[in-house]
Design an enzyme around this catalytic site. Sequence first.
Site, PDB file in Angstrom:
ATOM      1  N   TRP A 148       5.336  -0.046  -4.652  1.00 26.16           N
ATOM      2  CA  TRP A 148       6.013   0.351  -3.406  1.00 26.16           C
ATOM      3  C   TRP A 148       6.632  -0.834  -2.704  1.00 26.16           C
ATOM      4  O   TRP A 148       7.694  -0.711  -2.087  1.00 26.16           O
ATOM      5  CB  TRP A 148       5.047   1.117  -2.492  1.00 26.16           C
ATOM      6  CG  TRP A 148       4.601   2.381  -3.143  1.00 26.16           C
ATOM      7  CD1 TRP A 148       3.352   2.682  -3.588  1.00 26.16           C
ATOM      8  CD2 TRP A 148       5.428   3.506  -3.495  1.00 26.16           C
ATOM      9  NE1 TRP A 148       3.347   3.922  -4.181  1.00 26.16           N
ATOM     10  CE2 TRP A 148       4.599   4.447  -4.132  1.00 26.16           C
ATOM     11  CE3 TRP A 148       6.788   3.809  -3.326  1.00 26.16           C
ATOM     12  CZ2 TRP A 148       5.083   5.668  -4.609  1.00 26.16           C
ATOM     13  CZ3 TRP A 148       7.267   5.022  -3.795  1.00 26.16           C
ATOM     14  CH2 TRP A 148       6.414   5.925  -4.422  1.00 26.16           C
ATOM     15  N   ASP A 150       3.741  -1.901   5.647  1.00 22.09           N
ATOM     16  CA  ASP A 150       3.585  -0.556   5.106  1.00 22.09           C
ATOM     17  C   ASP A 150       2.080  -0.333   4.932  1.00 22.09           C
ATOM     18  O   ASP A 150       1.446  -0.967   4.092  1.00 22.09           O
ATOM     19  CB  ASP A 150       4.322  -0.457   3.753  1.00 22.09           C
ATOM     20  CG  ASP A 150       4.130   0.906   3.089  1.00 22.09           C
ATOM     21  OD1 ASP A 150       3.378   1.745   3.616  1.00 22.09           O
ATOM     22  OD2 ASP A 150       4.752   1.118   2.021  1.00 22.09           O
ATOM     23  N   LYS A 185      -1.967  10.724   3.297  1.00 23.33           N
ATOM     24  CA  LYS A 185      -3.185  10.109   2.756  1.00 23.33           C
ATOM     25  C   LYS A 185      -4.262  10.142   3.851  1.00 23.33           C
ATOM     26  O   LYS A 185      -5.082  11.048   3.849  1.00 23.33           O
ATOM     27  CB  LYS A 185      -2.886   8.706   2.273  1.00 23.33           C
ATOM     28  CG  LYS A 185      -1.817   8.726   1.165  1.00 23.33           C
ATOM     29  CD  LYS A 185      -1.141   7.400   0.991  1.00 23.33           C
ATOM     30  CE  LYS A 185       0.153   7.463   0.238  1.00 23.33           C
ATOM     31  NZ  LYS A 185       0.078   7.947  -1.132  1.00 23.33           N
TER      32      LYS A 185
HETATM   33  N1  PMP Z   1       4.372   3.220   0.478  1.00 21.80           N
HETATM   34  C1  PMP Z   1       3.168   3.397  -0.088  1.00 21.80           C
HETATM   35  C2  PMP Z   1       2.128   2.324   0.060  1.00 21.80           C
HETATM   36  C3  PMP Z   1       2.914   4.568  -0.803  1.00 21.80           C
HETATM   37  O1  PMP Z   1       1.714   4.740  -1.376  1.00 21.80           O
HETATM   38  C4  PMP Z   1       3.927   5.548  -0.925  1.00 21.80           C
HETATM   39  C5  PMP Z   1       3.730   6.852  -1.654  1.00 21.80           C
HETATM   40  N2  PMP Z   1       2.561   7.141  -2.164  1.00 21.80           N
HETATM   41  C6  PMP Z   1       5.160   5.299  -0.338  1.00 21.80           C
HETATM   42  C7  PMP Z   1       5.350   4.137   0.367  1.00 21.80           C
HETATM   43  C8  PMP Z   1       6.312   6.270  -0.506  1.00 21.80           C
HETATM   44  O2  PMP Z   1       6.153   7.377   0.290  1.00 21.80           O
HETATM   45  P1  PMP Z   1       7.127   8.646   0.138  1.00 21.80           P
HETATM   46  O3  PMP Z   1       6.803   9.316  -1.142  1.00 21.80           O
HETATM   47  O4  PMP Z   1       6.765   9.459   1.343  1.00 21.80           O
HETATM   48  O5  PMP Z   1       8.528   8.129   0.192  1.00 21.80           O
END
Ligand code: PMP
Length: 362
Positions: A105, A173, A197
């Site tokens: 991510w 994040d 989560k």
């Molecule tokens: N950042 C992290 C740390 C994640 O774990 C995730 C998805 N699991 C995201 C961003 C992306 O989120 P989304 O699918 O809502 O775009």
Amino acid sequence: MTNQPLKINFNSGPAALPLPVLQAASAAVINYNDTGLSILGIPHRGKLFAAILEEAKSLVKELCGLGDDYEVLWMHGGGRLQFAMLPMNFLGDGETAGYIDSGYWAADAISYAKYYGNVAVLASSKEDNYTHLPVWPDAIPKDLAYLHITTNNTIYGTQCHDIPKADVPLIADMSSDIFSRQMDYTNCDAFYAVAQKNIGAAGVTMVAIKKAMLQRIRRTLPPMLSYAAHAQAGSVLNTPPVFAIYTALLMLRWTKEKTIATIEKENNEKANALYQEIERNSLFDGIVSNTADRSKMNVCFTAKQPEHEKAFVNFCEANNVTGIEGHRSVGAFRASLYNAISLADVQQLVALMQEFENLNNK
Ligand code: PMP
């Protein structure tokens, strides 16, 4: 049909939520707080929803120890929209943003930032397949527009246990470990987390941002893409995901009642129980090379013998334990131990690992 989930759910998100939250959310779908209205049909600019938004905002502030110098926003678009909006808002032409590349991510956030300006990847553990946290450089350049970190790497199972201090605006994040432990949230000028989560249901992302950051927006943007416009509109710039925000409120109340201190203690016990079993069990191996970097939220492990991978997943499924397959880019196993997962749930998984070992070592 029963009125509660029957499986132990180790999915990484959307993930398990506590039963009282599920019960209150489902009751509200029929008759919200005895108003005679479904939560799905209340107006987003009416008094009922204004009260939900207000309480959710003040609970985030309370749980994170934020003062009135922060705004709390509820936004659409998931984590990826934040990956785009951060540089769109805060990375001007000719400026450079710093990123720590600690996993899938984090790397995705970097790829989005490159559309808007220069990106300096200050540290990366990509070469080692993200099996440890990157080693930070001795000094962070002081002229960065901001520094972006990912506190927990959902896919590779590493976690930055403390939030560093930085001389440049720090943006984190925290999608997969917010509210999982006590942290110094105020070290961040902005932090965000997708709800699916530890905050609730998919469809909304919580963004906490220092009001001072709203003065640093570098571009003229359409309102939906501007943090300042969302802040000014109090998160009702357009029709927000009312039900997802209400579910987040229920989860925030549950978190407050349980207390972050208790949640942290249980998260430590849960992670210890599972990592100890991975180390002890002759059939499994941990993935994270540096034990200090291991995530307490997403525990990643492999089978020593490839044929055990599918077999163990099937064995778990046959015993009502679901969601332990690793992410498609890593494979093997991942058990996500978010706040709603209890120690008893983890002990059930540990028991299955032991039973599987006995069956296979006969
Ligand atoms: N950042 C992290 C740390 C994640 O774990 C995730 C998805 N699991 C995201 C961003 C992306 O989120 P989304 O699918 O809502 O775009």
